[in-house]
Design a protein around this motif. Structure first.
Motif, PDB file in Angstrom:
ATOM      1  N   ASN A 142      37.285  32.661  42.732  1.00  0.00           N
ATOM      2  CA  ASN A 142      38.257  32.976  43.944  1.00  0.00           C
ATOM      3  C   ASN A 142      37.491  32.946  45.423  1.00  0.00           C
ATOM      4  O   ASN A 142      38.287  32.883  46.277  1.00  0.00           O
ATOM      5  CB  ASN A 142      38.242  34.731  43.844  1.00  0.00           C
ATOM      6  CG  ASN A 142      39.287  35.188  42.749  1.00  0.00           C
ATOM      7  OD1 ASN A 142      39.987  34.280  42.293  1.00  0.00           O
ATOM      8  ND2 ASN A 142      38.986  36.210  42.060  1.00  0.00           N
ATOM      9  N   ILE A 170      34.964  35.123  37.572  1.00  0.00           N
ATOM     10  CA  ILE A 170      36.254  34.827  38.183  1.00  0.00           C
ATOM     11  C   ILE A 170      36.131  34.763  39.955  1.00  0.00           C
ATOM     12  O   ILE A 170      36.657  34.039  40.455  1.00  0.00           O
ATOM     13  CB  ILE A 170      37.492  35.749  37.943  1.00  0.00           C
ATOM     14  CG1 ILE A 170      38.760  35.253  38.227  1.00  0.00           C
ATOM     15  CG2 ILE A 170      37.377  37.134  38.496  1.00  0.00           C
ATOM     16  CD1 ILE A 170      39.013  34.022  37.204  1.00  0.00           C
ATOM     17  N   ALA A 171      34.994  35.702  40.273  1.00  0.00           N
ATOM     18  CA  ALA A 171      34.631  35.651  41.708  1.00  0.00           C
ATOM     19  C   ALA A 171      34.314  34.434  41.928  1.00  0.00           C
ATOM     20  O   ALA A 171      34.609  34.026  43.398  1.00  0.00           O
ATOM     21  CB  ALA A 171      33.684  36.792  41.943  1.00  0.00           C
ATOM     22  N   TRP A 211      46.020  27.987  43.487  1.00  0.00           N
ATOM     23  CA  TRP A 211      45.506  26.558  43.735  1.00  0.00           C
ATOM     24  C   TRP A 211      46.185  25.545  43.373  1.00  0.00           C
ATOM     25  O   TRP A 211      46.874  25.492  42.391  1.00  0.00           O
ATOM     26  CB  TRP A 211      44.050  26.347  43.092  1.00  0.00           C
ATOM     27  CG  TRP A 211      43.089  27.032  43.503  1.00  0.00           C
ATOM     28  CD1 TRP A 211      42.145  26.903  44.569  1.00  0.00           C
ATOM     29  CD2 TRP A 211      42.760  28.502  43.144  1.00  0.00           C
ATOM     30  NE1 TRP A 211      41.375  28.064  44.900  1.00  0.00           N
ATOM     31  CE2 TRP A 211      41.389  28.919  43.900  1.00  0.00           C
ATOM     32  CE3 TRP A 211      43.074  29.522  42.175  1.00  0.00           C
ATOM     33  CZ2 TRP A 211      40.923  30.117  43.874  1.00  0.00           C
ATOM     34  CZ3 TRP A 211      42.737  30.548  42.121  1.00  0.00           C
ATOM     35  CH2 TRP A 211      41.519  31.062  42.834  1.00  0.00           C
ATOM     36  N   LYS A 222      42.156  27.935  48.589  1.00  0.00           N
ATOM     37  CA  LYS A 222      43.170  27.590  47.742  1.00  0.00           C
ATOM     38  C   LYS A 222      43.736  25.946  48.024  1.00  0.00           C
ATOM     39  O   LYS A 222      44.415  25.424  47.380  1.00  0.00           O
ATOM     40  CB  LYS A 222      44.379  28.421  47.836  1.00  0.00           C
ATOM     41  CG  LYS A 222      44.036  29.887  47.528  1.00  0.00           C
ATOM     42  CD  LYS A 222      44.770  30.452  46.216  1.00  0.00           C
ATOM     43  CE  LYS A 222      44.161  31.504  45.663  1.00  0.00           C
ATOM     44  NZ  LYS A 222      44.862  32.468  45.092  1.00  0.00           N
ATOM     45  N   ASN A 273      47.461  30.573  39.829  1.00  0.00           N
ATOM     46  CA  ASN A 273      46.950  31.722  40.697  1.00  0.00           C
ATOM     47  C   ASN A 273      46.785  31.079  42.171  1.00  0.00           C
ATOM     48  O   ASN A 273      46.256  31.592  42.912  1.00  0.00           O
ATOM     49  CB  ASN A 273      45.750  32.266  40.123  1.00  0.00           C
ATOM     50  CG  ASN A 273      45.932  33.209  39.210  1.00  0.00           C
ATOM     51  OD1 ASN A 273      46.005  34.426  39.759  1.00  0.00           O
ATOM     52  ND2 ASN A 273      45.996  32.694  37.997  1.00  0.00           N
TER      53      ASN A 273
END
Lengths: 161, 180
Positions: free
Chosen positions: B118, B114-115, B150, B122, B148
């Motif tokens: 992230n 997930i990093a 974006w 965005k 989340n």
């Protein structure tokens, strides 16, 4: 001789209890996220793309609503001596159904989350993708349910008075 | 025993009806969830004279469905316009071949990767793809990215199956290289 039989019987009884507890734990663990959020579970069922003539995929919401509750009732039934046979019978049917569903998804090449423990709105934990490993796990659980079912058959009396 | 089986089913029906009281999003009795809707971009961006990617992919609440031509257009502009490609397939499939420069965020191991997502600002465009055809994990990842924050999300519908047939740009190995 009698002692040996007694020890064997105790081992089988304990093994049966282990299977009942494990199956009950599995069903409760699987049911919780699905009963909380049936909408997410419905998405996971839809991804299997199993469609029937006439109704298509319109059964999905009904299954998403009903299946987690069935898992809870089966889990509780497995822990009650009187209901263990019927519960293990339903558990067998459920495990066979899950195995067939995952198998058809793997054979069709669907790369999807199995939805076994609710849908995985990603980020949280690892998704549980369908695959041969998951099929093997389900077959193992099916074997446990079959074992409990046959252990729960009514015993014939050893001799008649 | 069959009486007990019927009882189990009846209890399950009652429990499922009772559980609706506590559920935040109870489902209806009939139907199925529509898959996430993909929308069309505002214009073709393949040719240099057409509109820019940022114009075509204005921030939206739904992912854009893009075809091969548009994906190729975005691919050719990926460095200049900071466009990110994300391959959501298994690492093994990614290593066998992927769109050059695409990051691998396998849906199966999202929590571990997930990093990488992230790290992407965005406001930048992200193109998700998987196998194509029956593959839906790119849609799921796109939905996650939308929820989340974006907003410029594209799903390359043809996916890898189409790309490796149509394009000569193919990278191999388990890491995305920027120079590709």
């Amino acid at each position: 001789m009698f002692m040996q039989n007694d020890v064997k019987s105790q081992i089988w009884t304990r093994l049966e209890w282990v299977c009942r507890l494990a199956l009950a734990g599995l069903f409760l663990y699987a049911a919780y996220p699905k009963i909380i959020d049936p909408a997410e579970f419905a998405k996971a069922i839809t991804n299997y793309r199993v469609s029937f003539p006439v109704i298509g995929q319109n059964y999905v919401y009904a299954v998403a609503m009903f299946m987690p509750s069935l898992e809870v009732v089966v889990a509780i039934g497995l822990l009650i001596e009187r209901y263990k046979r019927a519960s293990s019978f339903v558990a067998m049917a459920l495990m066979a159904l899950f195995t067939v569903l995952i198998l058809q998804a793997v054979l069709r090449g669907l790369n999807i989350d199995c939805g076994c423990f609710g849908s995985s709105p990603v980020a949280q934990a690892k998704a549980h993708m369908v695959g041969w490993r998951r099929i093997a796990e389900d077959v193992g659980w099916l074997a446990a349910a079959v074992f409990v079912y046959f252990r729960s058959q009514p015993r014939k009396p050893a001799y008649k008075m | 025993m069959f009486k007990q089986v019927i009882m189990i089913f009846v209890l399950a029906v009652l429990l499922s009806l009772g559980a609706r009281v506590f559920q935040e999003n109870p489902v209806s009795f009939w139907g199925f969830p529509e898959p996430i809707k993909l929308i069309e971009p505002k214009g073709a961006i393949a040719a240099p004279t057409r509109i820019s990617p940022n114009e075509a992919f204005a921030p939206a609440d739904q992912p854009y469905a893009i075809d091969y031509t548009t994906t190729m257009g975005l691919y050719s502009k990926r460095k200049r316009e900071n466009i990110h490609f994300i391959d959501s397939r298994d690492p093994e499939l990614y290593a066998e071949g992927h769109i050059p420069g695409a990051l691998n965020i396998p849906f199966e191991e999202l929590a571990d990767h997930i990093a990488k997502l992230n790290a992407i600002p965005k406001d930048q465009i992200i193109v998700f793809y998987c196998d194509g055809g029956d593959c839906h994990i790119s849609h799921d990842l796109a939905e996650y990215a939308l929820s989340n924050g974006w907003r410029r999300i594209c799903v390359y519908v043809g996916g890898w199956e189409e790309w490796c047939l149509e394009s000569d740009f193919v990278a191999k190995g388990d890491e995305a290289r920027d120079g590709e």
